[in-house]
Design a protein around this motif. Structure first.
Motif, short mmCIF file in Angstrom:
data_model
loop_
_atom_site.label_atom_id
_atom_site.label_comp_id
_atom_site.label_asym_id
_atom_site.label_seq_id
_atom_site.Cartn_x
_atom_site.Cartn_y
_atom_site.Cartn_z
N GLU A 1 9.44 3.54 5.86
CA GLU A 1 9.15 4.96 6.05
C GLU A 1 9.78 5.84 4.97
OE1 GLU A 1 10.07 4.46 10.62
OE2 GLU A 1 8.98 6.33 10.30
N ARG A 2 10.94 5.45 4.47
CA ARG A 2 11.59 6.27 3.45
C ARG A 2 10.77 6.31 2.16
NH1 ARG A 2 17.78 5.06 2.08
NH2 ARG A 2 17.93 5.84 4.23
N ASP A 3 10.22 5.14 1.76
CA ASP A 3 9.45 5.06 0.53
C ASP A 3 7.95 5.22 0.75
OD1 ASP A 3 11.83 4.49 -0.90
OD2 ASP A 3 11.68 2.39 -0.30
N LEU A 4 7.55 5.27 2.05
CA LEU A 4 6.13 5.35 2.40
C LEU A 4 5.34 4.21 1.76
CD1 LEU A 4 5.56 9.22 2.18
CD2 LEU A 4 5.87 7.80 4.23
N ILE A 5 5.87 3.01 1.95
CA ILE A 5 5.25 1.79 1.45
C ILE A 5 4.93 0.88 2.64
CG2 ILE A 5 5.57 -0.34 0.13
CD1 ILE A 5 5.15 1.96 -1.70
N LEU A 6 3.70 0.39 2.66
CA LEU A 6 3.28 -0.56 3.68
C LEU A 6 3.22 -1.94 3.02
CD1 LEU A 6 2.37 -0.46 6.68
CD2 LEU A 6 0.02 -0.50 5.84
N GLU A 7 3.99 -2.88 3.55
CA GLU A 7 4.03 -4.23 2.99
C GLU A 7 3.34 -5.19 3.96
OE1 GLU A 7 7.59 -5.91 0.73
OE2 GLU A 7 7.69 -7.02 2.62
N ILE A 8 2.39 -5.97 3.42
CA ILE A 8 1.59 -6.89 4.23
C ILE A 8 1.79 -8.30 3.69
CG2 ILE A 8 -0.72 -7.47 5.04
CD1 ILE A 8 -1.50 -4.53 4.49
N ARG A 9 2.21 -9.23 4.55
CA ARG A 9 2.46 -10.61 4.14
C ARG A 9 1.60 -11.58 4.95
NH1 ARG A 9 7.51 -8.24 4.70
NH2 ARG A 9 7.82 -9.24 6.72
N MET B 1 0.85 -1.19 0.00
CA MET B 1 0.00 0.00 0.00
C MET B 1 0.89 1.24 0.00
SD MET B 1 -2.88 -0.93 2.89
CE MET B 1 -3.57 0.73 2.82
N LYS B 2 0.57 2.20 -0.84
CA LYS B 2 1.26 3.48 -0.83
C LYS B 2 0.53 4.39 0.13
CE LYS B 2 4.28 6.50 -2.41
NZ LYS B 2 5.74 6.36 -2.17
N ILE B 3 1.23 4.96 1.07
CA ILE B 3 0.59 5.80 2.09
C ILE B 3 1.29 7.16 2.17
CG2 ILE B 3 -0.20 3.83 3.45
CD1 ILE B 3 2.21 4.21 5.25
N THR B 4 0.66 8.08 2.89
CA THR B 4 1.25 9.40 3.08
C THR B 4 2.12 9.42 4.33
OG1 THR B 4 -0.56 10.26 4.44
CG2 THR B 4 -0.82 10.39 2.04
N ASP B 5 2.85 10.48 4.50
CA ASP B 5 3.71 10.61 5.68
C ASP B 5 2.88 10.66 6.95
OD1 ASP B 5 6.39 10.88 6.70
OD2 ASP B 5 5.89 12.96 7.18
N ASP B 6 1.75 11.38 6.90
CA ASP B 6 0.87 11.47 8.07
C ASP B 6 0.25 10.11 8.39
OD1 ASP B 6 1.38 14.17 8.41
OD2 ASP B 6 -0.31 14.79 7.16
N ASP B 7 -0.14 9.38 7.35
CA ASP B 7 -0.70 8.04 7.56
C ASP B 7 0.33 7.11 8.18
OD1 ASP B 7 -3.20 8.67 6.55
OD2 ASP B 7 -2.69 8.07 4.50
N ALA B 8 1.56 7.24 7.75
CA ALA B 8 2.63 6.38 8.27
C ALA B 8 2.78 6.58 9.77
CB ALA B 8 3.95 6.69 7.56
N ALA B 9 2.70 7.82 10.23
CA ALA B 9 2.81 8.11 11.66
C ALA B 9 1.66 7.48 12.44
CB ALA B 9 2.84 9.62 11.88
#
Length: 216
Positions: free
Chosen positions: A112-120, A79-87
């Motif tokens: 956090e650098r790429d603002l990517i959420l990886e789910i396995r 998932m591509k997320i925003t910086d605020d979402d990451a926090a």
């Protein structure tokens, strides 16, 4: 003295033996020798008696048992997320991410650098984790809207009287977080469908296993 036995069997915690024929004559015997295998039979090689680490990708591809089997529908979603979402997803000290991972039973990695959420995980585990992450991110901008497809047999809806909402939430949400921690659940107030909010009650969504939801 008697002539040393050229066969030496080293017993390992795994219960299998490993023979060591070469060099035993030079060493002049062995410590704590056990019964030697019949001549012509050799014990299969062993990995030192230690269990395979199922968390290691390289070992997962090796031969033999001792590894955790992944479900047939195991996969990875991003998932591509925003910086605020990451926090919001990470939470204080990473606790929110750990909580979502625990309740969904999926592995979650936040880059956090790429603002990517990886789910396995399995298809259901990934679906639940993605749904929980979306719920957490939605809280940043307002009430979470829960639709019918949110229920993967992991949801209980509770009607909370308006006068009790403050007690259930606690100061800065601390009481709600305590209940989540104790029962292994994920909880947040929400709106259901397009019906809007009720003036007398708030809807509290409780996600998790049946036992945890009942306890919460």
């Amino acid at each position: 003295g008697s002539r040393p036995n050229p066969w030496r069997t080293v017993r390992h915690p795994g219960g299998m033996g490993r023979d060591s024929r070469a060099g035993s004559r030079e060493r002049g015997g062995s410590r704590g020798r056990s019964r030697s295998p019949p001549r012509g039979e050799r014990s299969p090689p062993h990995d030192g008696g230690r269990g395979r680490d199922s968390r290691s990708p390289s070992r997962d591809q090796g031969e033999g048992g001792g590894r955790t089997k992944r479900p047939d529908d195991y996969g990875v979603d991003t998932m591509k997320i925003t910086d605020d979402d990451a926090a919001f997803i990470l939470g204080k000290g990473g606790k929110t991410k750990e909580k979502v991972s625990r309740v969904s039973e999926a592995e979650i990695e936040l880059f956090e650098r790429d603002l990517i959420l990886e789910i396995r995980g399995s298809r259901l585990q990934r679906r639940r984790a993605k749904k929980y992450c979306e719920g957490v991110m939605a809280q940043r901008t307002g009430p979470v809207n829960v639709t019918e497809d949110y229920d993967d047999e992991d949801l209980t809806m509770l009607m909370v009287p308006q006068e009790a909402v403050g007690f259930v939430t606690g100061r800065a949400g601390n009481f709600l977080r305590t209940i989540e921690e104790e029962w292994g659940t994920l909880m947040f107030f929400c709106e259901v469908g397009s019906g809007g909010r009720n003036k007398d009650f708030e809807k509290l969504a409780i996600f998790g296993a049946v036992r945890g939801r009942r306890g919460a």
